[in-house]
Scaffold this motif. Sequence first.
Motif, PDB file in Angstrom:
ATOM      1  N   ALA A 263      -0.647  -2.237   5.128  1.00  0.00           N
ATOM      2  CA  ALA A 263       0.664  -1.854   4.620  1.00  0.00           C
ATOM      3  C   ALA A 263       1.099  -2.806   3.508  1.00  0.00           C
ATOM      4  CB  ALA A 263       1.692  -1.870   5.753  1.00  0.00           C
ATOM      5  N   ASN A 264       1.743  -2.257   2.493  1.00  0.00           N
ATOM      6  CA  ASN A 264       2.253  -3.082   1.397  1.00  0.00           C
ATOM      7  C   ASN A 264       3.549  -3.780   1.812  1.00  0.00           C
ATOM      8  OD1 ASN A 264       0.272  -2.211  -0.645  1.00  0.00           O
ATOM      9  ND2 ASN A 264       1.248  -0.210  -0.407  1.00  0.00           N
ATOM     10  N   VAL A 265       3.927  -4.788   1.066  1.00  0.00           N
ATOM     11  CA  VAL A 265       5.192  -5.477   1.316  1.00  0.00           C
ATOM     12  C   VAL A 265       6.132  -5.203   0.143  1.00  0.00           C
ATOM     13  CG1 VAL A 265       4.251  -7.277   2.787  1.00  0.00           C
ATOM     14  CG2 VAL A 265       4.249  -7.607   0.316  1.00  0.00           C
ATOM     15  N   LEU A 266       7.413  -5.031   0.461  1.00  0.00           N
ATOM     16  CA  LEU A 266       8.415  -4.743  -0.552  1.00  0.00           C
ATOM     17  C   LEU A 266       8.968  -6.046  -1.117  1.00  0.00           C
ATOM     18  CD1 LEU A 266      10.059  -2.447  -1.921  1.00  0.00           C
ATOM     19  CD2 LEU A 266      11.758  -2.724  -0.094  1.00  0.00           C
ATOM     20  N   GLU A 267       8.806  -6.210  -2.421  1.00  0.00           N
ATOM     21  CA  GLU A 267       9.344  -7.375  -3.127  1.00  0.00           C
ATOM     22  C   GLU A 267      10.226  -6.861  -4.251  1.00  0.00           C
ATOM     23  OE1 GLU A 267       6.309 -10.074  -4.361  1.00  0.00           O
ATOM     24  OE2 GLU A 267       5.358 -10.157  -2.371  1.00  0.00           O
ATOM     25  N   GLY A 268      11.538  -6.927  -4.065  1.00  0.00           N
ATOM     26  CA  GLY A 268      12.439  -6.279  -5.012  1.00  0.00           C
ATOM     27  C   GLY A 268      12.240  -4.775  -4.902  1.00  0.00           C
TER      28      GLY A 268
ATOM     29  N   GLU B 276       9.315  -3.492  -6.020  1.00  0.00           N
ATOM     30  CA  GLU B 276       7.865  -3.318  -6.085  1.00  0.00           C
ATOM     31  C   GLU B 276       7.205  -3.373  -4.712  1.00  0.00           C
ATOM     32  OE1 GLU B 276       6.714  -5.106 -10.463  1.00  0.00           O
ATOM     33  OE2 GLU B 276       6.673  -6.472  -8.755  1.00  0.00           O
ATOM     34  N   LEU B 277       6.168  -2.569  -4.547  1.00  0.00           N
ATOM     35  CA  LEU B 277       5.310  -2.634  -3.365  1.00  0.00           C
ATOM     36  C   LEU B 277       4.073  -3.433  -3.734  1.00  0.00           C
ATOM     37  CD1 LEU B 277       5.703   1.052  -2.171  1.00  0.00           C
ATOM     38  CD2 LEU B 277       6.471  -0.984  -0.925  1.00  0.00           C
ATOM     39  N   ARG B 278       3.857  -4.552  -3.032  1.00  0.00           N
ATOM     40  CA  ARG B 278       2.804  -5.489  -3.399  1.00  0.00           C
ATOM     41  C   ARG B 278       1.839  -5.740  -2.246  1.00  0.00           C
ATOM     42  NH1 ARG B 278       3.809  -9.880  -7.661  1.00  0.00           N
ATOM     43  NH2 ARG B 278       1.810  -8.911  -8.186  1.00  0.00           N
ATOM     44  N   THR B 279       0.730  -6.365  -2.572  1.00  0.00           N
ATOM     45  CA  THR B 279      -0.341  -6.592  -1.606  1.00  0.00           C
ATOM     46  C   THR B 279       0.070  -7.594  -0.534  1.00  0.00           C
ATOM     47  OG1 THR B 279      -1.793  -6.423  -3.525  1.00  0.00           O
ATOM     48  CG2 THR B 279      -2.808  -7.039  -1.425  1.00  0.00           C
ATOM     49  N   ASN B 280      -0.236  -7.246   0.716  1.00  0.00           N
ATOM     50  CA  ASN B 280       0.019  -8.146   1.840  1.00  0.00           C
ATOM     51  C   ASN B 280      -1.257  -8.944   2.116  1.00  0.00           C
ATOM     52  OD1 ASN B 280       0.602  -9.392   4.280  1.00  0.00           O
ATOM     53  ND2 ASN B 280       1.744  -7.640   5.071  1.00  0.00           N
ATOM     54  N   ILE B 281      -1.391 -10.078   1.452  1.00  0.00           N
ATOM     55  CA  ILE B 281      -2.602 -10.893   1.582  1.00  0.00           C
ATOM     56  C   ILE B 281      -2.750 -11.417   3.006  1.00  0.00           C
ATOM     57  CG2 ILE B 281      -3.734 -13.026   0.830  1.00  0.00           C
ATOM     58  CD1 ILE B 281      -3.900 -10.801  -1.224  1.00  0.00           C
ATOM     59  N   GLY B 282      -1.639 -11.757   3.640  1.00  0.00           N
ATOM     60  CA  GLY B 282      -1.699 -12.250   5.015  1.00  0.00           C
ATOM     61  C   GLY B 282      -2.284 -11.213   5.955  1.00  0.00           C
ATOM     62  N   ALA B 283      -1.915  -9.952   5.777  1.00  0.00           N
ATOM     63  CA  ALA B 283      -2.433  -8.891   6.640  1.00  0.00           C
ATOM     64  C   ALA B 283      -3.921  -8.661   6.404  1.00  0.00           C
ATOM     65  CB  ALA B 283      -1.659  -7.592   6.397  1.00  0.00           C
TER      66      ALA B 283
ATOM     67  N   THR C  72      -6.923  -1.931  -5.631  1.00  0.00           N
ATOM     68  CA  THR C  72      -6.479  -0.965  -6.641  1.00  0.00           C
ATOM     69  C   THR C  72      -5.731  -1.672  -7.757  1.00  0.00           C
ATOM     70  OG1 THR C  72      -6.242   0.740  -4.941  1.00  0.00           O
ATOM     71  CG2 THR C  72      -5.132   1.140  -7.030  1.00  0.00           C
ATOM     72  N   THR C  73      -5.992  -1.241  -8.986  1.00  0.00           N
ATOM     73  CA  THR C  73      -5.216  -1.747 -10.128  1.00  0.00           C
ATOM     74  C   THR C  73      -4.218  -0.677 -10.559  1.00  0.00           C
ATOM     75  OG1 THR C  73      -7.008  -1.001 -11.588  1.00  0.00           O
ATOM     76  CG2 THR C  73      -6.976  -3.332 -10.970  1.00  0.00           C
ATOM     77  N   SER C  74      -4.659   0.343 -11.267  1.00  0.00           N
ATOM     78  CA  SER C  74      -3.763   1.384 -11.777  1.00  0.00           C
ATOM     79  C   SER C  74      -3.229   2.229 -10.628  1.00  0.00           C
ATOM     80  CB  SER C  74      -4.507   2.262 -12.783  1.00  0.00           C
ATOM     81  OG  SER C  74      -5.678   2.812 -12.217  1.00  0.00           O
ATOM     82  N   CYS C  75      -1.920   2.500 -10.652  1.00  0.00           N
ATOM     83  CA  CYS C  75      -1.284   3.209  -9.538  1.00  0.00           C
ATOM     84  C   CYS C  75       0.090   3.709  -9.965  1.00  0.00           C
ATOM     85  CB  CYS C  75      -1.158   2.302  -8.318  1.00  0.00           C
ATOM     86  SG  CYS C  75      -0.374   0.710  -8.676  1.00  0.00           S
ATOM     87  N   PHE C  76       0.665   4.576  -9.138  1.00  0.00           N
ATOM     88  CA  PHE C  76       2.010   5.088  -9.392  1.00  0.00           C
ATOM     89  C   PHE C  76       3.049   4.071  -8.932  1.00  0.00           C
ATOM     90  CE2 PHE C  76      -0.266   9.235  -8.497  1.00  0.00           C
ATOM     91  CZ  PHE C  76      -0.298   9.651  -9.823  1.00  0.00           C
ATOM     92  N   SER C  77       4.026   3.788  -9.780  1.00  0.00           N
ATOM     93  CA  SER C  77       5.161   2.951  -9.356  1.00  0.00           C
ATOM     94  C   SER C  77       5.895   3.659  -8.225  1.00  0.00           C
ATOM     95  CB  SER C  77       6.115   2.735 -10.528  1.00  0.00           C
ATOM     96  OG  SER C  77       5.574   1.864 -11.476  1.00  0.00           O
ATOM     97  N   PRO C  78       6.524   2.885  -7.326  1.00  0.00           N
ATOM     98  CA  PRO C  78       6.784   1.444  -7.367  1.00  0.00           C
ATOM     99  C   PRO C  78       5.632   0.567  -6.843  1.00  0.00           C
ATOM    100  CG  PRO C  78       7.883   2.413  -5.489  1.00  0.00           C
ATOM    101  CD  PRO C  78       7.272   3.552  -6.230  1.00  0.00           C
ATOM    102  N   ARG C  79       4.516   1.205  -6.463  1.00  0.00           N
ATOM    103  CA  ARG C  79       3.303   0.423  -6.167  1.00  0.00           C
ATOM    104  C   ARG C  79       2.876  -0.242  -7.465  1.00  0.00           C
ATOM    105  NH1 ARG C  79      -1.435  -1.625  -4.917  1.00  0.00           N
ATOM    106  NH2 ARG C  79      -2.602  -0.862  -3.120  1.00  0.00           N
ATOM    107  N   VAL C  80       2.430  -1.472  -7.385  1.00  0.00           N
ATOM    108  CA  VAL C  80       1.927  -2.193  -8.554  1.00  0.00           C
ATOM    109  C   VAL C  80       0.502  -2.652  -8.260  1.00  0.00           C
ATOM    110  CG1 VAL C  80       4.245  -2.917  -9.239  1.00  0.00           C
ATOM    111  CG2 VAL C  80       2.879  -4.416  -7.776  1.00  0.00           C
ATOM    112  N   PRO C  81      -0.241  -3.076  -9.277  1.00  0.00           N
ATOM    113  CA  PRO C  81      -1.620  -3.499  -9.031  1.00  0.00           C
ATOM    114  C   PRO C  81      -1.722  -4.549  -7.936  1.00  0.00           C
ATOM    115  CG  PRO C  81      -1.226  -3.329 -11.385  1.00  0.00           C
ATOM    116  CD  PRO C  81       0.104  -3.112 -10.715  1.00  0.00           C
TER     117      PRO C  81
END
Length: 474
Positions: free
Chosen positions: A190-195, A197-204, A223-232
């Motif tokens: 699962a991604n983490v919400l930062e502001g 943006e949905l960002r990578t959960n490195i801890g998970a 993944t790099t390219s993606c639909f916002s609010p997901r970011v690389p």
Amino acid sequence: MNEENYKLASKIVTPNYVEQGQQARKVSENLVHILLEQKKIPREGWNDGTIKLFIQELSLMDSNNYSDNAGVGEREGRIYSRIVSDRHFSLGHGIGRSGDVAAIQVKAAGSSLLMKLTNRLVLDAIRISGVRSCQSAVLVPVATGMALVLCMLTIKNTRPGAKYVIWPRIDQKSCFKSIATAGYEPLVIANVLEGDELRTNIGAITEAISSYGAESIACIMSTTSCFSPRVPDRLEEIAELCQKYNIPHIVNNAYGLQSTKCLHLLEQASKKGRVDAFVQSSDKNFMVPVGGAIIADFSDDFVGRVSRLYPGRASATPSIDVFVTLLSMGVSGYKNLLAERKEMYLYLSAQLSEVAVKYGERLLDTRHNDVSLAMSLSTFDNAASNDVTAIGSTLHKKLVSGSRVVPRGDRKSVNGYDFVGFGSHSDDYPTAYLNAAAAMGITKQDVDLFIKRLDKTLSKFQRKPVEIPVYFLG
């Protein structure tokens, strides 16, 4: 014609005129000479006549086009329809051989040369775009999802005991389905919400490696390219984890060649950690029909293994399309398209922000994504109506393609895995929203028409205050 034939032609037509024609032909021949010598995209694009002439000469090098060939094999490159033959420049043998999609064919020297040159031109394009340390690339005649499958099957030969693929969630079906197609089970992170943006959960990701064991993980698919609010994804940190635990790392870079942010992440990740391969679409990045993908690496090893894994020969069509396109673009044309896309991203961002403010919405702050934008639809999001999804269908009817309206809490099952909030890359993203992307080839006219039609659509669905009747007594 050769030198002797030009001399003979001079006895039939005025020599000066023949000499002019010969000089014009030498210009084309010199372009071909430079291409064969440098094996790079030409600085300036070729005209259509030169491209057609060169491909016709390549076609004549294939056995099915020999004037006196006696073909007695089961596959002789015969083409019944003249329309089909013309569409493929009479190149009927495809590319590769039964044991290697990048191998040279005995019957098809011209097709083999075209394939080898195309792979070199694609490598050059990747380096021009920004991944300068890329070592090799191969264009395979499958789209991105199946290209990811090829990468995972290549890994399977070296990690026979692995069962899982760690996959930071990206709500796009083909990359997720590629994991099952390759015979693995996904471990969805699962991604983490930062502001916004949905960002990578490195801890998970680290916890998943610890829980399942590094040896049971086939790879991490980032993944790099993606639909916002997901970011690389946080590629550098994932690459460092992969190097630390000796886990292969495959990057889904579908339309990332046009993104300076994605390419910078790839380049840095390759230097700081492990990146086995990155995969991108030919149609999204080079403006050709769907049907091809480029698998690239930083070591010249992984691409070779993928090529040798591919079963049988392959269609030459994606190679022909990309070859013609890159020769036509030239370096200057390609760089201009990249620069224009960046300008249109800024223009689209400004225009979309204006519309958002007009309707009490806002452009989500997804600064780490430089291709896709997202505008909130909070004021249109009402559980008692279907206004949010109706906005999307109305835009479609108004001939707006590519925009996506993402409601909250949409549920979808993909390959037996149930996703909540599918499309938003999250179980509980706080708002419904609309996506629009500034991708390769977008024009100001595209943006202006979209904004005009979006404005009209939103005005139709804008909620008006309920008027309460006022009664006067007496």
